[in-house]
Design an enzyme around this catalytic site. Structure first.
Site, PDB file in Angstrom:
ATOM      1  N   ASP A  37       0.830  -1.219   0.000  1.00 28.06           N
ATOM      2  CA  ASP A  37       0.000   0.000   0.000  1.00 28.06           C
ATOM      3  C   ASP A  37       0.861   1.265   0.000  1.00 28.06           C
ATOM      4  OD1 ASP A  37      -2.413   1.314  -0.035  1.00 28.06           O
ATOM      5  OD2 ASP A  37      -2.678   1.274   2.137  1.00 28.06           O
ATOM      6  N   ARG A  41       0.187   7.749  -2.624  1.00 30.97           N
ATOM      7  CA  ARG A  41       0.743   8.808  -1.754  1.00 30.97           C
ATOM      8  C   ARG A  41       2.220   9.035  -2.044  1.00 30.97           C
ATOM      9  NH1 ARG A  41      -1.287   6.052   3.457  1.00 30.97           N
ATOM     10  NH2 ARG A  41      -1.791   4.450   1.925  1.00 30.97           N
ATOM     11  N   TRP A  42       2.920   7.988  -2.395  1.00 37.60           N
ATOM     12  CA  TRP A  42       4.345   8.114  -2.766  1.00 37.60           C
ATOM     13  C   TRP A  42       4.456   9.050  -3.972  1.00 37.60           C
ATOM     14  CZ3 TRP A  42       7.360   7.189  -7.064  1.00 37.60           C
ATOM     15  CH2 TRP A  42       8.739   7.037  -6.862  1.00 37.60           C
ATOM     16  N   GLU A  84     -12.415  -4.198  -4.519  1.00 36.47           N
ATOM     17  CA  GLU A  84     -12.857  -2.801  -4.363  1.00 36.47           C
ATOM     18  C   GLU A  84     -12.057  -1.849  -5.245  1.00 36.47           C
ATOM     19  OE1 GLU A  84     -12.330  -4.909  -1.740  1.00 36.47           O
ATOM     20  OE2 GLU A  84     -14.456  -5.178  -1.260  1.00 36.47           O
ATOM     21  N   ASN A  85     -10.836  -2.245  -5.634  1.00 33.60           N
ATOM     22  CA  ASN A  85     -10.015  -1.363  -6.491  1.00 33.60           C
ATOM     23  C   ASN A  85     -10.636  -1.159  -7.877  1.00 33.60           C
ATOM     24  OD1 ASN A  85      -6.824  -2.598  -5.158  1.00 33.60           O
ATOM     25  ND2 ASN A  85      -8.048  -0.851  -4.497  1.00 33.60           N
ATOM     26  N   ARG A 205       2.020  -4.942   6.138  1.00 34.46           N
ATOM     27  CA  ARG A 205       1.305  -3.882   5.424  1.00 34.46           C
ATOM     28  C   ARG A 205       2.175  -2.639   5.422  1.00 34.46           C
ATOM     29  NH1 ARG A 205      -4.912  -2.308   4.590  1.00 34.46           N
ATOM     30  NH2 ARG A 205      -4.494  -0.514   3.265  1.00 34.46           N
TER      31      ARG A 205
HETATM   32  C1  IPE Z   1      -5.387  -2.618  -0.188  1.00 39.36           C
HETATM   33  O1  IPE Z   1      -5.072  -1.298  -0.404  1.00 39.36           O
HETATM   34  C2  IPE Z   1      -5.443  -3.354  -1.497  1.00 39.36           C
HETATM   35  C3  IPE Z   1      -4.178  -3.606  -2.130  1.00 39.36           C
HETATM   36  C4  IPE Z   1      -3.010  -3.351  -1.627  1.00 39.36           C
HETATM   37  C5  IPE Z   1      -4.261  -4.219  -3.432  1.00 39.36           C
HETATM   38  P1  IPE Z   1      -6.190  -0.180  -0.608  1.00 39.36           P
HETATM   39  O2  IPE Z   1      -5.483   1.103  -0.765  1.00 39.36           O
HETATM   40  O3  IPE Z   1      -7.100  -0.581  -1.703  1.00 39.36           O
HETATM   41  O4  IPE Z   1      -7.007  -0.245   0.751  1.00 39.36           O
HETATM   42  P2  IPE Z   1      -7.674   0.898   1.613  1.00 39.36           P
HETATM   43  O5  IPE Z   1      -8.606   1.655   0.722  1.00 39.36           O
HETATM   44  O6  IPE Z   1      -6.577   1.759   2.141  1.00 39.36           O
HETATM   45  O7  IPE Z   1      -8.379   0.178   2.733  1.00 39.36           O
HETATM   46  C1  IPE Z   2      -1.518   0.246  -3.390  1.00 45.36           C
HETATM   47  O1  IPE Z   2      -1.302   1.603  -3.409  1.00 45.36           O
HETATM   48  C2  IPE Z   2      -1.706  -0.348  -4.768  1.00 45.36           C
HETATM   49  C3  IPE Z   2      -3.096  -0.737  -5.076  1.00 45.36           C
HETATM   50  C4  IPE Z   2      -4.087  -0.752  -4.243  1.00 45.36           C
HETATM   51  C5  IPE Z   2      -3.366  -1.130  -6.450  1.00 45.36           C
HETATM   52  P1  IPE Z   2      -2.501   2.625  -3.472  1.00 45.36           P
HETATM   53  O2  IPE Z   2      -2.867   2.839  -4.900  1.00 45.36           O
HETATM   54  O3  IPE Z   2      -3.620   2.176  -2.609  1.00 45.36           O
HETATM   55  O4  IPE Z   2      -1.854   3.947  -2.903  1.00 45.36           O
HETATM   56  P2  IPE Z   2      -2.430   4.879  -1.746  1.00 45.36           P
HETATM   57  O5  IPE Z   2      -2.767   3.978  -0.596  1.00 45.36           O
HETATM   58  O6  IPE Z   2      -3.628   5.560  -2.298  1.00 45.36           O
HETATM   59  O7  IPE Z   2      -1.317   5.804  -1.426  1.00 45.36           O
HETATM   60 MG    MG Z   3      -4.042   2.395  -0.668  1.00 46.44          MG
END
Ligand code: IPE
Ligand code: IPE
Ligand code: MG
Length: 275
Positions: A37, A41-42, A84-85, A205
């Site tokens: 995760d 933000r990075w 959910e993504n 995580r």
């Molecule tokens: C969890 O990260 C899912 C993956 C790393 C693929 P998310 O960014 O989707 O989760 P939330 O929204 O912070 O709970």
């Molecule tokens: C995790 O990074 C990768 C996926 C969930 C695909 P994020 O895309 O959730 O990045 P943040 O959490 O919004 O920074």
């Molecule tokens: Mg995330």
């Protein structure tokens, strides 16, 4: 995109020594699962688009895969895309799909050469046909590999997994091949997408979030957790070693008593307590 190669990569003497020390200091987890995760933000911190974070996250995938294989981890599960993504903007989802194909193309031969088997869990049939084809190709190419299993959780969620397991078991009950009282923990485990794999010993995580985000809900019952504040694109093997070191210091009781408490009660004490 550069490729990683475990057999040919130049591992420093210092890194080899760190790995040896880690192996000597305690058990290496058999199964590590990672919620990768913080890519967005990075990128935001760097003033770039979110996809920049996803692209840079590939180097972390490579480094963690390589170091886990070197340490003798048998199963590495990476949460790459949740159910959910799919709800993210189309542009980001499309960018992630393209990145997945490019990564599979660039890393496939190296996985094969280094004896790493690629598998997936999740609803991969929701992906576009070209991605499904590429995934099937790389899975077939690496199917007989035995050193480590790299499992990508793609279009995965723990609730989906439990739901599909319940549906399959209910079907068997309806057909009369399973009786309701025969349904137990083992049967449910065997119907999950992770059937046949050990439950994760250690879940990492990144990005400082203390939540499970619908990852392996059933399978995490007794996993140890490690949360790192680092965003995924900056997470490298030094932090993996910290996580394993922390894991080695945990007292995994599984609801029972610590070995420390059970092994050394002198029989005279037991006799006194019983009298
Ligand atoms: C969890 O990260 C899912 C993956 C790393 C693929 P998310 O960014 O989707 O989760 P939330 O929204 O912070 O709970
Ligand atoms: C995790 O990074 C990768 C996926 C969930 C695909 P994020 O895309 O959730 O990045 P943040 O959490 O919004 O920074
Ligand atoms: Mg995330």
């Amino acid at each position: 995109m550069t490729t990683f190669d475990i057999t040919n990569s130049k591992q420093s003497e210092e890194d080899k020594a760190l790995q040896e020390a880690l192996k000597a200091s305690g058990a290496i987890p058999e199964h590590i699962a990672v919620i990768m995760d913080g890519n967005g933000r990075w990128a935001q911190q760097k003033g770039g688009l979110r996809i920049l974070g996803h692209r840079n996250g590939v180097a972390s995938v490579r480094d963690i895969t390589e170091s886990c294989a070197q340490l003798g981890v048998k199963h590495l599960t990476l949460y790459a895309f949740s159910t959910e993504n799919w709800g993210r903007p189309e542009e980001e989802v499309n960018g992630l799909m393209k990145l997945l194909v490019a990564t599979l193309e660039s890393e496939a031969e190296t996985l094969r050469r280094n004896n790493i088997r690629l598998v997936t869990i999740g609803q991969c049939d929701r992906f576009p046909a070209d991605i499904q084809k590429k995934l099937d190709e790389v899975k077939a190419l690496t199917a007989d590999n035995t050193h480590m299993e790299l499992c990508l959780a793609l279009s995965y969620s723990g609730r989906w997994d439990i739901t599909q397991a319940v549906q399959h078991i209910a079907q068997k009950v309806a057909e009369g091949t399973v009786l309701p009282h025969e349904i137990d923990d083992d049967m449910i485990s065997e119907h999950l997408a992770t059937a046949g794999k050990p439950d994760p010993d250690l879940v990492i995580r990144t990005s400082g979030e203390f939540r499970v985000s619908n990852f392996l809900l059933w399978q995490l019952a007794y996993s140890e957790f490690f949360v790192s504040a680092t965003f995924w694109p900056d997470f490298r093997r030094d932090e993996l070693y910290n996580a394993i070191e922390s894991f080695q210091q945990r007292d995994r009781r599984f609801g029972k008593l610590s070995k420390r408490h059970t092994k050394s009660i002198p029989s005279s004490v037991i006799r006194t307590l019983m009298s």
